[in-house]
Write an enzyme that holds these catalytic residues in place. Structure first.
Site, PDB file in Angstrom:
ATOM      1  N   LYS A 225      52.716 -20.379 -43.551  1.00 37.78           N
ATOM      2  CA  LYS A 225      53.118 -19.209 -44.339  1.00 37.78           C
ATOM      3  C   LYS A 225      53.440 -19.633 -45.776  1.00 37.78           C
ATOM      4  CE  LYS A 225      56.573 -15.572 -44.547  1.00 37.78           C
ATOM      5  NZ  LYS A 225      57.657 -14.848 -43.889  1.00 37.78           N
ATOM      6  N   GLU A 231      55.614 -31.184 -42.695  1.00 40.34           N
ATOM      7  CA  GLU A 231      54.807 -31.668 -41.564  1.00 40.34           C
ATOM      8  C   GLU A 231      53.351 -31.233 -41.716  1.00 40.34           C
ATOM      9  OE1 GLU A 231      57.697 -30.098 -41.311  1.00 40.34           O
ATOM     10  OE2 GLU A 231      58.908 -30.835 -39.621  1.00 40.34           O
ATOM     11  N   GLY A 290      57.571 -15.978 -39.678  1.00 42.69           N
ATOM     12  CA  GLY A 290      56.741 -17.026 -39.074  1.00 42.69           C
ATOM     13  C   GLY A 290      56.622 -16.892 -37.565  1.00 42.69           C
ATOM     14  N   ARG A 291      57.741 -16.620 -36.908  1.00 43.58           N
ATOM     15  CA  ARG A 291      57.721 -16.561 -35.434  1.00 43.58           C
ATOM     16  C   ARG A 291      57.177 -15.227 -34.917  1.00 43.58           C
ATOM     17  NH1 ARG A 291      62.560 -17.134 -37.721  1.00 43.58           N
ATOM     18  NH2 ARG A 291      64.141 -15.515 -37.563  1.00 43.58           N
ATOM     19  N   GLU A 376      65.384 -19.053 -32.765  1.00 38.70           N
ATOM     20  CA  GLU A 376      65.389 -19.060 -34.228  1.00 38.70           C
ATOM     21  C   GLU A 376      65.842 -17.689 -34.745  1.00 38.70           C
ATOM     22  OE1 GLU A 376      62.606 -21.750 -36.664  1.00 38.70           O
ATOM     23  OE2 GLU A 376      61.806 -19.779 -37.109  1.00 38.70           O
ATOM     24  N   HIS A 407      60.152 -27.784  -8.107  1.00 36.41           N
ATOM     25  CA  HIS A 407      60.331 -29.170  -7.670  1.00 36.41           C
ATOM     26  C   HIS A 407      61.043 -29.994  -8.722  1.00 36.41           C
ATOM     27  CE1 HIS A 407      57.847 -28.536  -4.097  1.00 36.41           C
ATOM     28  NE2 HIS A 407      57.238 -27.656  -4.868  1.00 36.41           N
ATOM     29  N   LYS A 531      65.915 -30.369 -42.937  1.00 36.90           N
ATOM     30  CA  LYS A 531      64.765 -30.652 -43.812  1.00 36.90           C
ATOM     31  C   LYS A 531      65.237 -31.398 -45.055  1.00 36.90           C
ATOM     32  CE  LYS A 531      62.063 -26.470 -42.758  1.00 36.90           C
ATOM     33  NZ  LYS A 531      61.489 -25.254 -43.309  1.00 36.90           N
TER      34      LYS A 531
HETATM   35  O1  F6P Z   1      61.156 -23.946 -38.609  1.00 39.23           O
HETATM   36  C1  F6P Z   1      61.320 -23.212 -39.770  1.00 39.23           C
HETATM   37  C2  F6P Z   1      60.079 -22.479 -40.137  1.00 39.23           C
HETATM   38  O2  F6P Z   1      60.316 -21.891 -41.377  1.00 39.23           O
HETATM   39  C3  F6P Z   1      59.651 -21.434 -39.112  1.00 39.23           C
HETATM   40  O3  F6P Z   1      60.350 -20.256 -39.212  1.00 39.23           O
HETATM   41  C4  F6P Z   1      58.212 -21.324 -39.399  1.00 39.23           C
HETATM   42  O4  F6P Z   1      57.528 -20.687 -38.357  1.00 39.23           O
HETATM   43  C5  F6P Z   1      57.854 -22.784 -39.564  1.00 39.23           C
HETATM   44  O5  F6P Z   1      58.951 -23.333 -40.259  1.00 39.23           O
HETATM   45  C6  F6P Z   1      56.584 -23.061 -40.295  1.00 39.23           C
HETATM   46  O6  F6P Z   1      56.588 -22.531 -41.585  1.00 39.23           O
HETATM   47  P1  F6P Z   1      55.260 -22.357 -42.405  1.00 39.23           P
HETATM   48  O7  F6P Z   1      54.376 -21.416 -41.675  1.00 39.23           O
HETATM   49  O8  F6P Z   1      55.697 -21.835 -43.737  1.00 39.23           O
HETATM   50  O9  F6P Z   1      54.607 -23.715 -42.532  1.00 39.23           O
END
Ligand code: F6P
Length: 567
Positions: A225, A231, A290-291, A376, A407, A531
């Site tokens: 987003k 990452e 995002g979620r 979240e 199990h 972060k």
């Molecule tokens: O974990 C925090 C967060 O902002 C989530 O809400 C989001 O889904 C994820 O990081 C990834 O963010 P982006 O889509 O901006 O890379």
């Protein structure tokens, strides 16, 4: 909005009246507390014995979902009191504000309109005064065009060969949704294409996705987003080097990148800065959290896998549940019901967690997806106006597919000291492509679902155990108290539409709970500190532990790490 921008004034959003009385001082809350005291140790066995129609009465059919909530620790009175709490906390009004495009995400001053992502063509949904449905549909059409080309093997890589490995690089909502839905709908996917989902900054994740891949036929979908998530950008940068090295072309060869990289984002500037042509970018909007985003362009990899038609069927399933949520009376409204049951258990019965147990291997990633959706969203401890909450908010959500969990941890569910309400999810028919010889196993799978619900609810009394001739000293060990609540969600089959219905159900359930608890379910400031600190710690690992701002414990661990790495 920057961190220092003031929140919208309470009266602008109708918040003031809503927040005036703290939740735990409302008479509806007190009534529930008293109800809980009177509840004592009422057992599900008593509830069923007292009401022969309970199993029939305590069900709801919405769309393709048949929901049996009879094995919950509730009576008509409990449900009435919970409904009164929802009404006092103005859940329906907040729902209407959200669906109407108001900025219910107060701390980010944003509308929350994931429901617009699945609004049919022609419906009007306004965000900040303008109808967003045409843009949503335009992006869906672009996605469909792209997906069709890849599926027809017409999307050619740099060497002219069609791509067939699609690697989605994203994390959190930009990974969990597409990865979960890809697994769920796997029987509907093009099996000639290969899909990988890379999220972890652990290089192993990308390595495993690429170890047997050919750069000439690999396509990366970089989903983020913000397009600033460390990452994702780290993995995408490494993927770009792998591709260029493998193709033997120089960095800056935009032609090669254009054929092997597409982006999904709200941030065109960052996408362009990364080197992806914005003509290869599929956009979405800041009013999609995002979620809550895998039904936006974030679902691009999924659409390539299942095809545009199936993707639209899934959206129709979401929309069906959205319409139900928006229009059904509270007492027959499934998201309200599940949300309020969670409030009852978490705030009055002492539950700390909630298990989601899909009896479906295809739903393997569903609990992990729900973890982000729920935890979240509702892992908050201040109210919408910033005052601390004085009540429990979101539960720990967890689970794995049946029968594997049986199990592993079901022992604790049956005989442990903790109280864990659970959802059992199952499908009457197996996956459509299951070979005939494996189809009979489906009855065994579902027999386990039904049996577990029964065992958890009704247990086995000491008398029953003794009557079976069990030695007296073993009777306590073999007794099951029961009275463990479950909700069973049964559908005909795991179709794209049913998946959409299920996801929307849980999205709205989470909304209902957040509204009752008076928290903002739509921000996630809690992930920021880690972060920021990771950025500070990284140079300590590479350059030495004398980086300012490390506490004594972290500094000591960093020193040990460096010595283990021979630094
Ligand atoms: O974990 C925090 C967060 O902002 C989530 O809400 C989001 O889904 C994820 O990081 C990834 O963010 P982006 O889509 O901006 O890379």
């Amino acid at each position: 909005m920057s961190a220092s921008t003031p929140l919208p004034r309470a009266e602008d959003t109708g918040e003031r009246a809503h927040a005036a009385i703290p939740l735990d001082q409302r008479e509806e809350w007190t009534a529930l507390r008293e109800h809980r005291e009177r509840w004592g140790s009422t057992h599900l066995r008593d509830l069923f014995a007292d009401d022969p129609d309970r199993a029939g009465r305590y069900t709801l059919d919405v769309g393709d979902l048949h929901v049996d909530y009879s094995r919950n620790l509730v009576t008509d009175e409990t449900l009435r009191l919970l409904g009164a709490l929802a009404s006092a906390t103005r859940v329906a009004e907040l729902r209407d504000a959200m669906l109407g495009g108001e900025h219910v995400n107060l701390t980010e001053d944003r509308a929350v309109l994931h429901t617009a992502l699945r609004a049919p063509r022609g419906e009007v949904v306004r965000a900040d005064g303008h109808d967003v449905v045409p843009e949503v549909q335009r992006v869906l059409d672009r996605m469909a065009d792209f997906a069709d080309r890849v599926r027809a093997r017409e999307w050619l890589g740099h060497t002219g060969r069609p791509v067939h490995r699609i690697v989605n690089i994203g994390i959190g909502g930009s990974d969990l949704g597409p990865a979960m839905a890809y697994e769920a709908l796997r029987p509907h996917t093009d099996r000639g294409l290969e899909f990988r989902f890379v999220s972890n900054v652990d290089g192993t994740d990308l390595h495993e996705a690429l170890v047997d891949a050919d750069p000439a036929t690999t396509l990366f979908v970089v989903a983020s987003k913000t397009f600033t998530t460390i990452e994702t950008i780290t993995n995408a940068t490494a993927a770009r080097s792998w591709l260029l090295d493998g193709l033997g072309v120089k960095d800056g060869d935009d032609g090669a990148i254009a054929k092997h990289f597409v982006a999904v984002s709200t941030n065109g500037e960052e996408v362009a800065g990364f080197g992806i042509d914005t003509r290869n970018m599929f956009e979405f909007w800041d009013w999609v959290g995002g979620r809550y985003s895998y039904d936006s362009a974030i679902g691009l990899s999924l659409m390539v896998a299942v095809g545009p038609e199936r993707f639209r069927e899934m959206l129709a399933g979401f929309h069906l549940m959205d319409t139900h949520f928006a229009t059904a009376p509270v007492e027959r409204n499934l998201p309200f019901l599940l949300g309020l049951l969670g409030v009852w258990y978490g705030n009055f019965m002492g539950a700390e967690s909630h298990a989601v147990l899909p009896y479906s291997q295809n739903m393997e990633k569903f609990p992990a997806y729900l973890q982000q959706l729920d935890m979240e969203s509702n892992g908050k401890s201040v109210q919408r106006d910033g005052r601390p909450v004085n009540w429990q908010t979101g539960p720990v959500v967890w689970g794995t597919p049946g029968t594997n969990g049986q199990h592993a941890y079901f022992q604790l569910l049956h005989q442990g000291t903790r109280f864990v309400p659970a959802d059992l999810i199952g499908f009457a028919n197996p996956a459509p492509d299951l070979p005939e010889r494996l189809v009979p196993q489906h009855d065994l799978l579902m027999a386990n679902l039904f049996a577990q619900g029964q065992a958890l609810a009704f247990g086995r009394s000491a008398e029953e155990v003794a009557a079976e001739g069990v030695a007296a000293d073993l009777v306590p060990h073999r007794t099951f108290e029961g009275n463990r609540p479950t909700t069973t969600i049964l559908a005909d089959r795991l179709s794209p539409s049913v998946l959409g219905q299920l996801v929307a159900l849980y999205e709205h359930k989470v909304f209902v709970q957040g509204a009752v608890w008076n928290i903002n379910s739509f921000d996630q400031w809690g992930v920021q500190l880690g972060k920021v600190l990771a950025k500070r710690v990284e140079p300590a690992l590479t350059e030495g532990a004398d980086v300012p701002g490390l506490d004594a414990s972290t500094a000591s661990l960093v020193r040990r790490y460096r010595s283990m790495r021979g630094r």
